[in-house]
Design a protein around this motif. Structure first.
Motif, PDB file in Angstrom:
ATOM      1  N   ASP A   1      12.166   1.620   2.005  1.00 31.43           N
ATOM      2  CA  ASP A   1      11.043   1.448   2.925  1.00 31.43           C
ATOM      3  C   ASP A   1       9.838   0.947   2.121  1.00 31.43           C
TER       4      ASP A   1
ATOM      5  N   GLY B   1      13.534  -2.350   5.146  1.00 30.59           N
ATOM      6  CA  GLY B   1      12.845  -2.432   6.428  1.00 30.59           C
ATOM      7  C   GLY B   1      11.751  -3.471   6.451  1.00 30.59           C
TER       8      GLY B   1
ATOM      9  N   SER C   1      12.293  -2.084  10.708  1.00 32.53           N
ATOM     10  CA  SER C   1      11.956  -0.715  10.307  1.00 32.53           C
ATOM     11  C   SER C   1      11.884   0.232  11.509  1.00 32.53           C
ATOM     12  N   ILE C   2      11.388  -0.246  12.661  1.00 32.78           N
ATOM     13  CA  ILE C   2      11.294   0.632  13.829  1.00 32.78           C
ATOM     14  C   ILE C   2      12.682   0.938  14.395  1.00 32.78           C
TER      15      ILE C   2
ATOM     16  N   SER D   1      15.251   1.367  12.462  1.00 28.12           N
ATOM     17  CA  SER D   1      15.743   2.429  11.575  1.00 28.12           C
ATOM     18  C   SER D   1      15.132   3.777  11.945  1.00 28.12           C
ATOM     19  N   ASP D   2      13.877   3.773  12.411  1.00 28.82           N
ATOM     20  CA  ASP D   2      13.273   5.015  12.901  1.00 28.82           C
ATOM     21  C   ASP D   2      14.083   5.580  14.061  1.00 28.82           C
TER      22      ASP D   2
ATOM     23  N   ASN E   1       5.880   4.209  15.513  1.00 32.50           N
ATOM     24  CA  ASN E   1       5.666   4.548  14.113  1.00 32.50           C
ATOM     25  C   ASN E   1       4.262   4.106  13.706  1.00 32.50           C
TER      26      ASN E   1
ATOM     27  N   GLY F   1       6.045   8.285  11.443  1.00 39.74           N
ATOM     28  CA  GLY F   1       5.177   7.664  10.454  1.00 39.74           C
ATOM     29  C   GLY F   1       4.110   8.633   9.978  1.00 39.74           C
TER      30      GLY F   1
ATOM     31  N   THR G   1      11.668   6.415   8.422  1.00 36.62           N
ATOM     32  CA  THR G   1      12.089   5.028   8.197  1.00 36.62           C
ATOM     33  C   THR G   1      13.089   4.923   7.063  1.00 36.62           C
TER      34      THR G   1
END
Length: 414
Positions: free
Chosen positions: A11, A79, A187-188, A190-191, A209, A328, A370
């Motif tokens: 990340d 990400g 990345s979002i 992966s969240d 996030n 986040g 993330t």
């Protein structure tokens, strides 16, 4: 351990860089072996602005993670976020052949390839094809049409794109740091992999996030991702606002924001006071905590409202029975759930990553969703379906690679 595959999630944020190394066993079990982080340098609004600075930070955090685990990762999911990541709806239609013929993986792959045929901006590349559903001869809402009989197959997918240049820059610095097999991921997304359950996605949920420079959002309806968006404002913009008002150093304001800040002023006692300390000859400032909160609230409300307006302008209206989930580092700020609930008109909660084998409970926090989600996404890429072996996968790839390709499409559905 010797036969386990060693993988990594990376990340690369504007405030910090986090690396998680894990092992993936032959039966698909993921184990976290180490997780390290460093203060970030060279990133702004989710993009590389100084490649050498980013490289040095990445090299440092990867080296520390490998030292702690005693392992060297062979592949990594990295990400990418911010408003450089966008989405579009893709639709593909293909004929099956003779009426009543069974739908094959090749038919599914063909319809998805057509769905991906979009006119892209010059600096855009497709990073995900997120399958939503299929229609067979007018029967809608089918999740997997394999082996069904039909004459006409239609597919719907969310096509996620990102800046080609930024993805290329990220790939180069990670490869320079010593990892050759690099996968660029949203990345979002992966969240969502880390935080949202199947029920959350089925009920409909907004996942947000709040990072240092960007705030990202993904929306799920009936189990499928329908929208990804972002604004290039985050926690750092809040700090900068207060700095401009008070003329105090950023470090002082950041610490005060974390200790006494809130982004929801109605919940604060108007008699409560805080003191912004004397620094470099400037006088100390005493003010009501509610006034300090209003400085934070104004920017955070703007961020949430921008996300909501952009989502609605894209035609995404719900239902969202799962409410809003906040992740986040910015989600740790007091009052975020109250403000988010008010702006989005939904129940809101803080999102915590699901427990993974070997993970220290110290890292069960919204700021680690993330990197842990990226590790899980990398694990999905490396996992073999039940009953499969490495030799059978090699055989399949030699057979035109078609089944491997269509398998990757379905792996993107999280």
């Amino acid at each position: 351990m010797s036969t386990d595959k060693v993988i990594m999630g990376l990340d690369i944020g504007s405030a910090s860089v986090k690396a998680a190394i894990g092992t993936l066993s032959s039966d698909g079990t993921l184990t976290v072996e180490s997780l390290c982080e460093r203060e970030s340098s060279g990133m702004y609004n989710g993009s590389v602005v100084n490649a050498e600075s980013v490289f040095k930070t990445i090299k440092s955090v990867i080296s520390e993670a490998e030292l702690q685990s005693g392992l060297q990762a062979g592949s990594v999911s990295v990400g990418v976020g911010g408003n450089g990541v966008t989405c579009r709806q893709g639709e593909g239609v293909t004929g099956i052949g003779a009426r009543g013929q069974e739908i094959t993986r090749a038919d599914i792959y063909k319809s998805l390839e057509i769905a991906r045929t979009l006119s892209l901006e010059p600096d855009s590349s497709i990073i995900h094809t997120l399958v939503q559903d299929f229609t067979v001869d007018g029967r809608r809402g089918i999740k997997d049409p394999l082996d069904m009989t039909g004459h006409r197959l239609e597919s719907r997918a969310l096509i996620v794109t990102a800046s080609t240049n930024n993805c290329g820059n990220l790939r180069k610095v990670v490869e320079k740091a010593g990892i050759g097999n690099v996968h660029i991921c949203s990345s979002i997304l992966s969240d969502a992999e880390s935080v949202l359950s199947i029920d959350d996605k089925e009920m409909g949920t907004l996942l947000v996030n709040i990072g240092a420079d960007t705030t990202d959002l993904i929306a799920y309806i009936k189990g499928s991702p329908v929208y990804i968006g972002a604004v290039n404002f985050g926690g750092r913009a809040v700090t900068n606002d207060i700095v401009s008002i008070t003329s105090k150093p950023k470090q002082v304001i950041e610490e005060l924001k974390c200790q006494h800040g809130s982004c929801y002023s109605p919940g604060i006692d108007p008699k409560e006071k805080i003191i912004i300390p004397k620094v470099s000859g400037t006088a100390a400032i005493e003010l009501p905590r509610v006034e300090f909160a209003k400085m934070i609230e104004a920017r955070m409300a703007e961020i949430f409202m921008m996300l909501e307006v952009n989502k609605r302008n894209s035609g995404i209206g719900g239902p969202f029975g799962g409410g809003v989930v906040l992740t986040g580092g910015g989600a740790l700020l007091s009052g975020t759930t109250n403000l988010a609930s008010e702006i989005f008109g939904l129940q809101a909660r803080i999102g915590f990553p699901e427990m993974i084998k070997g993970l220290d409970r110290l890292y069960i926090g919204p700021e680690y969703t993330t990197v842990l989600g990226l590790l899980k996404m990398e694990a999905k890429k490396g996992a073999l379906p039940k009953g499969r072996t490495e030799s059978s996968r090699s055989s399949q790839r030699q057979d035109g690679g078609l089944l491997h390709k269509i398998g990757n499409f379905f792996k993107t559905v999280v």
